[in-house]
Design a protein around this motif. Structure first.
Motif, PDB file in Angstrom:
ATOM      1  N   PRO A 145      -6.913 -13.916  -7.093  1.00 30.06           N
ATOM      2  CA  PRO A 145      -7.511 -12.596  -7.310  1.00 30.06           C
ATOM      3  C   PRO A 145      -6.947 -11.575  -6.322  1.00 30.06           C
ATOM      4  N   THR A 146      -6.805 -10.343  -6.778  1.00 33.98           N
ATOM      5  CA  THR A 146      -6.320  -9.279  -5.898  1.00 33.98           C
ATOM      6  C   THR A 146      -7.399  -8.926  -4.881  1.00 33.98           C
ATOM      7  N   PRO A 147      -7.089  -8.930  -3.572  1.00 28.32           N
ATOM      8  CA  PRO A 147      -8.092  -8.561  -2.561  1.00 28.32           C
ATOM      9  C   PRO A 147      -8.702  -7.203  -2.865  1.00 28.32           C
ATOM     10  N   HIS A 148     -10.014  -7.122  -2.748  1.00 25.09           N
ATOM     11  CA  HIS A 148     -10.737  -5.902  -3.116  1.00 25.09           C
ATOM     12  C   HIS A 148     -10.284  -4.693  -2.305  1.00 25.09           C
ATOM     13  N   ARG A 149      -9.989  -4.905  -1.031  1.00 18.59           N
ATOM     14  CA  ARG A 149      -9.632  -3.798  -0.141  1.00 18.59           C
ATOM     15  C   ARG A 149      -8.137  -3.531  -0.086  1.00 18.59           C
ATOM     16  N   LEU A 150      -7.350  -4.252  -0.864  1.00 17.19           N
ATOM     17  CA  LEU A 150      -5.898  -4.075  -0.794  1.00 17.19           C
ATOM     18  C   LEU A 150      -5.453  -2.667  -1.178  1.00 17.19           C
ATOM     19  N   PRO A 151      -5.968  -2.082  -2.274  1.00 14.42           N
ATOM     20  CA  PRO A 151      -5.553  -0.704  -2.589  1.00 14.42           C
ATOM     21  C   PRO A 151      -5.872   0.281  -1.467  1.00 14.42           C
ATOM     22  N   LEU A 152      -7.018   0.094  -0.795  1.00 22.86           N
ATOM     23  CA  LEU A 152      -7.363   0.976   0.323  1.00 22.86           C
ATOM     24  C   LEU A 152      -6.373   0.799   1.466  1.00 22.86           C
ATOM     25  N   ALA A 153      -5.998  -0.453   1.739  1.00 28.90           N
ATOM     26  CA  ALA A 153      -5.019  -0.719   2.797  1.00 28.90           C
ATOM     27  C   ALA A 153      -3.673  -0.077   2.466  1.00 28.90           C
ATOM     28  N   VAL A 154      -3.279  -0.152   1.208  1.00 32.72           N
ATOM     29  CA  VAL A 154      -2.015   0.454   0.786  1.00 32.72           C
ATOM     30  C   VAL A 154      -2.078   1.971   0.921  1.00 32.72           C
ATOM     31  N   ALA A 155      -3.217   2.554   0.531  1.00 30.32           N
ATOM     32  CA  ALA A 155      -3.371   4.009   0.620  1.00 30.32           C
ATOM     33  C   ALA A 155      -3.200   4.495   2.042  1.00 30.32           C
ATOM     34  N   TRP A 156      -3.830   3.809   2.993  1.00 29.70           N
ATOM     35  CA  TRP A 156      -3.754   4.254   4.381  1.00 29.70           C
ATOM     36  C   TRP A 156      -2.446   3.850   5.042  1.00 29.70           C
ATOM     37  N   ALA A 157      -1.839   2.752   4.586  1.00 36.24           N
ATOM     38  CA  ALA A 157      -0.504   2.401   5.086  1.00 36.24           C
ATOM     39  C   ALA A 157       0.507   3.458   4.658  1.00 36.24           C
ATOM     40  N   GLY A 158       0.382   3.906   3.393  1.00 39.33           N
ATOM     41  CA  GLY A 158       1.259   4.969   2.925  1.00 39.33           C
ATOM     42  C   GLY A 158       1.024   6.270   3.672  1.00 39.33           C
ATOM     43  N   THR A 159      -0.248   6.568   3.940  1.00 42.32           N
ATOM     44  CA  THR A 159      -0.575   7.780   4.697  1.00 42.32           C
ATOM     45  C   THR A 159       0.007   7.712   6.105  1.00 42.32           C
ATOM     46  N   THR A 160      -0.139   6.552   6.753  1.00 47.36           N
ATOM     47  CA  THR A 160       0.400   6.376   8.099  1.00 47.36           C
ATOM     48  C   THR A 160       1.916   6.492   8.096  1.00 47.36           C
ATOM     49  N   ALA A 161       2.557   5.868   7.107  1.00 50.80           N
ATOM     50  CA  ALA A 161       4.016   5.936   7.020  1.00 50.80           C
ATOM     51  C   ALA A 161       4.483   7.372   6.794  1.00 50.80           C
ATOM     52  N   SER A 162       3.771   8.102   5.935  1.00 56.18           N
ATOM     53  CA  SER A 162       4.167   9.488   5.675  1.00 56.18           C
ATOM     54  C   SER A 162       3.975  10.355   6.915  1.00 56.18           C
ATOM     55  N   ALA A 163       2.913  10.082   7.690  1.00 59.45           N
ATOM     56  CA  ALA A 163       2.707  10.814   8.944  1.00 59.45           C
ATOM     57  C   ALA A 163       3.820  10.503   9.932  1.00 59.45           C
ATOM     58  N   ALA A 164       4.219   9.228   9.990  1.00 63.66           N
ATOM     59  CA  ALA A 164       5.320   8.850  10.877  1.00 63.66           C
ATOM     60  C   ALA A 164       6.606   9.559  10.478  1.00 63.66           C
ATOM     61  N   MET A 165       6.817   9.687   9.169  1.00 64.50           N
ATOM     62  CA  MET A 165       8.013  10.380   8.693  1.00 64.50           C
ATOM     63  C   MET A 165       7.973  11.861   9.055  1.00 64.50           C
ATOM     64  N   ALA A 166       6.771  12.450   8.985  1.00 61.83           N
ATOM     65  CA  ALA A 166       6.637  13.866   9.340  1.00 61.83           C
ATOM     66  C   ALA A 166       6.933  14.083  10.823  1.00 61.83           C
ATOM     67  N   VAL A 167       6.376  13.206  11.682  1.00 62.69           N
ATOM     68  CA  VAL A 167       6.629  13.323  13.122  1.00 62.69           C
ATOM     69  C   VAL A 167       8.096  13.050  13.420  1.00 62.69           C
ATOM     70  N   ALA A 168       8.684  12.071  12.729  1.00 60.90           N
ATOM     71  CA  ALA A 168      10.101  11.774  12.921  1.00 60.90           C
ATOM     72  C   ALA A 168      10.961  12.975  12.548  1.00 60.90           C
ATOM     73  N   THR A 169      10.568  13.685  11.499  1.00 63.73           N
ATOM     74  CA  THR A 169      11.297  14.891  11.103  1.00 63.73           C
ATOM     75  C   THR A 169      11.290  15.917  12.224  1.00 63.73           C
ATOM     76  N   LEU A 170      10.101  16.128  12.828  1.00 68.89           N
ATOM     77  CA  LEU A 170       9.984  17.072  13.940  1.00 68.89           C
ATOM     78  C   LEU A 170      10.844  16.630  15.120  1.00 68.89           C
ATOM     79  N   CYS A 171      10.751  15.339  15.446  1.00 71.16           N
ATOM     80  CA  CYS A 171      11.518  14.820  16.588  1.00 71.16           C
ATOM     81  C   CYS A 171      13.018  14.984  16.376  1.00 71.16           C
TER      82      CYS A 171
END
Length: 220
Positions: A145-171
């Motif tokens: 079975p697909t873990p119930h919280r997996l989509p939430l983990a993916v959503a915030w992992a993507g958000t964190t990655a996108s934030a890292a990309m934004a900061v990397a752009t500035l740097c």
């Protein structure tokens, strides 16, 4: 001369209401809605064969399917998994670009370049979670079975990655202004900004789908 007003089709009304209630990847949503419409039309056709009028058959089909409020959570859950897969795939495909930016900037000795290099670790972790998500919601989903919280983990992992990309752009932008090899760093910054825009959009859609799932849990 007056003309008779055509009554709304109960099936199309139901489908329209269901479409408005659901959120997810456009192709997956369109396919799901078409499946619901096909099921309703088949059910209506069966009632028509039993002698019901066209309008009555459509109403009976809608009644058998249940209310949109009752059906939408199960449909939304399916779309949330599809959106999580879409976001995971996006992160898995774009994270290497941030790693490429790290490779372009690692030769420098400024704090900005060092920070951009460390942000690549976040992209690596996000890419690993993305790969695990694609596996858990793909072939493995047939056995486990697909873990119930997996989509939430993916959503915030993507958000964190996108934030890292934004900061990397500035740097990288600041580093380009201070470095002699600024064209290379500027190109890396543009690449990082482009990947940020792609990942941020998908992660935002994933968070919205997860939010709908939490407010309207699947019954069962």
């Amino acid at each position: 001369m007056s003309t008779a007003t055509r009554r709304p089709d109960p099936v199309e009304e139901y489908v329209s209401e269901l479409t408005a209630a659901l959120h997810g990847p456009a192709k997956a949503k369109s396919r799901l809605v078409e499946e619901m419409r096909g099921g309703l039309l088949d059910t209506a056709a069966a009632h028509a064969e039993d002698g019901a009028s066209e309008e009555e058959a459509a109403r009976l089909a809608v009644r058998e399917f249940g209310t949109v409020e009752a059906l939408a959570p199960a449909c939304q859950h399916e779309l949330t998994i599809a959106q999580a897969r879409h976001t995971a795939r996006t992160v898995a495909l774009t994270a290497p670009f941030l790693l490429a930016c790290w490779h372009l900037s690692r030769a420098g000795d400024t704090p900005w370049q060092a920070l951009a290099a460390h942000l690549a670790l976040i992209a690596t972790a996000a890419a690993m979670l993305a790969a695990a998500t694609l596996a858990a919601t793909g072939t493995l989903a047939r056995r486990l079975p697909t873990p119930h919280r997996l989509p939430l983990a993916v959503a915030w992992a993507g958000t964190t990655a996108s934030a890292a990309m934004a900061v990397a752009t500035l740097c990288l932008t600041v580093a380009a202004a201070l470095a002699t090899n600024w064209p290379l760093l500027a190109a890396a910054g543009i690449l990082s900004a482009a990947t940020h825009a792609i990942v941020a959009t998908s992660a935002r859609a994933c968070r919205r789908c997860v939010g709908l799932n939490l407010t309207k849990p699947v019954r069962g």
